[in-house]
Scaffold this active site. Structure first.
Site, mmCIF file in Angstrom:
data_model
loop_
_atom_site.group_PDB
_atom_site.id
_atom_site.type_symbol
_atom_site.label_atom_id
_atom_site.label_comp_id
_atom_site.label_asym_id
_atom_site.label_seq_id
_atom_site.Cartn_x
_atom_site.Cartn_y
_atom_site.Cartn_z
ATOM 1 N N TYR A 80 44.466 124.586 -31.327
ATOM 2 C CA TYR A 80 45.527 123.632 -31.662
ATOM 3 C C TYR A 80 44.959 122.332 -32.227
ATOM 4 C CZ TYR A 80 49.617 125.897 -29.518
ATOM 5 O OH TYR A 80 50.658 126.724 -29.235
ATOM 6 N N LYS A 102 39.157 135.658 -23.341
ATOM 7 C CA LYS A 102 38.810 136.794 -24.195
ATOM 8 C C LYS A 102 37.300 136.731 -24.364
ATOM 9 C CE LYS A 102 39.936 140.244 -26.949
ATOM 10 N NZ LYS A 102 40.538 141.507 -26.487
ATOM 11 N N ASP A 138 44.558 140.324 -23.372
ATOM 12 C CA ASP A 138 45.381 141.487 -23.737
ATOM 13 C C ASP A 138 45.822 142.242 -22.492
ATOM 14 O OD1 ASP A 138 42.690 142.101 -23.425
ATOM 15 O OD2 ASP A 138 42.598 143.553 -25.059
ATOM 16 N N ASP A 186 50.300 129.445 -24.400
ATOM 17 C CA ASP A 186 51.542 129.340 -25.174
ATOM 18 C C ASP A 186 52.211 130.706 -25.251
ATOM 19 O OD1 ASP A 186 53.487 128.235 -26.968
ATOM 20 O OD2 ASP A 186 52.410 129.203 -28.613
ATOM 21 N N ASP A 202 55.690 132.345 -22.835
ATOM 22 C CA ASP A 202 56.940 132.834 -23.443
ATOM 23 C C ASP A 202 57.224 134.250 -22.928
ATOM 24 O OD1 ASP A 202 57.385 130.561 -25.016
ATOM 25 O OD2 ASP A 202 57.959 131.744 -26.766
#
Ligand code: IPM
Ligand code: MG
Length: 357
Positions: free
Chosen positions: A143, A190, A222, A246, A250
């Site tokens: 970001y 990751k 994942d 983020d 959701d």
């Protein structure tokens, strides 16, 4: 008695409608528990661009810094979404606010109210009892790294960067929170591919030695995406980087039935900011149907985290619970069994919360 100054920043779209309800709830709490809350309002996002050309005007930022807490709505406008060349965007204001206020920790509690078991698309038996607290790092990662174009604009890049210090401070917050809950921490990265993730894992592993009472698990993002849906109850506290957080939150919002139910707290060096995780939702803006409960629950987080008013915060959460128990729903959390007269608009839902308070 507490004397506090709260800045209301409704922002764009349904942000206006839902923060109006959140503010009423704060007002009622002040009255009921004899506190003195004063308010101011400021512009941010698309409405601020229209008025000043700047998504986060200096005046707004100054007001944020001098307030005891910020109740925030949402920013965004569809006109920018399909215009990749737009130079000024509402979201820039949000990112600047996070950076300027040092809001490095974003807490997103995912708690399913029992009454909403049927509102989720996940099977009730998989869901019942799920209770997760996400710590999303909020001021680093892809970001905020360098970004740009090369080769005459034909190649784009975004650099993801984390320092040991940045990982450690969010890690500590997550470990401390796990201690007050079920003492389980899942760190998501990751690390099989990404270097910042390898640093992330190294730092969390080192921190874990200071918290021997907390059981730590490391997961690849994942796998987390899959396990959240398969077995949400296995999670207690989850800590992860900005972009992964983020996306995963959701996804996890569906565990709570609807995005319209989820509140968040962004905290760090100074003033805390409290906001629904949903966006500006221009498709339903102005229709008076938005679910205000995420803003109401954000107000509850504000009372607890920024003001230390736990009893007041619990009173708000309890009122939401009572409203749901009484069968009231907004459209997003209604199902085929909800009688039409129990489906309320934004304001009417707010009135019910006030009534139970
Ligand atoms: C959120 C939002 C923001 C983010 C957008 C609006 C920039 O999705 O708060 O989760 O990506 O952080
Ligand atoms: Mg998001």
């Amino acid at each position: 008695m507490s004397k506090k100054h709260i800045l209301i920043v409704p922002g764009d779209g349904i942000g206006q409608e839902v923060t109006a309800v959140g503010k009423k709830v704060l007002d009622r709490i002040a009255e009921k528990f004899q506190h003195e809350f004063t308010y101011d309002e400021a512009l941010m996002g698309h409405v601020a661009i229209e008025a000043t050309g700047n998504p986060l005007p200096d005046e707004t930022l100054a007001k944020m810094k001098s307030s005891d807490a910020v109740l925030f709505g949402a920013v965004g406008h569809p006109k920018y979404d399909n215009d990749p060349s737009a130079k000024v965007r509402p979201e820039q204001g949000l990112l600047k606010m996070r950076k300027e206020l040092g809001l490095y920790a974003n807490l997103r509690p995912i708690k399913l109210f029992d009454e909403l078991l049927a509102a989720s698309s996940i099977k009730p038996e998989v869901l019942k009892g799920a209770d997760i607290l996400f710590f999303r790092e909020l001021t680093g990662d892809i970001y905020f790294g360098e970004k740009g174009r090369k080769n005459d604009g034909d190649t784009a890049y975004d650099i993801a960067e984390y320092s040991r210090f940045e990982v450690e401070r969010i890690g500590r917050k997550a470990f401390e929170a796990a201690r007050t809950r079920r003492k389980k921490l899942c760190s998501v990265d990751k690390a099989n591919v990404i270097e910042t993730s390898r640093l992330w894992r190294e730092v969390i592993q080192k921190l874990a030695k200071e918290y021997p009472d907390v059981e730590v698990e490391h997961q690849f993002v994942d796998a987390t995406a899959m396990l959240l849906i398969k077995d949400p109850r296995r999670f207690d506290v989850v800590v992860t980087a900005n972009l992964f957080g983020d996306i995963l939150t959701d996804e996890a919002s569906q565990i709570a039935g609807s995005m319209g139910m989820l509140a968040s707290a962004s905290i760090g060096d100074g003033t805390g900011v409290y906001e629904p995780i949903h966006g500006s939702a221009h498709d339903i803006t102005g229709k008076g149907v938005a679910n205000p409960l995420a803003s109401v629950l954000s107000a509850a987080l504000l009372l607890d985290i920024s003001f230390g008013l736990k009893e007041e915060s619990d009173a708000v959460i309890n009122a939401v619970d009572q409203v749901l128990k009484a069968g009231f729903r907004t459209g997003d959390i209604a199902d085929s069994t909800t009688p039409a007269d129990k489906i309320l608009g934004t304001e009417a839902m707010g009135e019910q919360v006030l009534k139970f308070l």
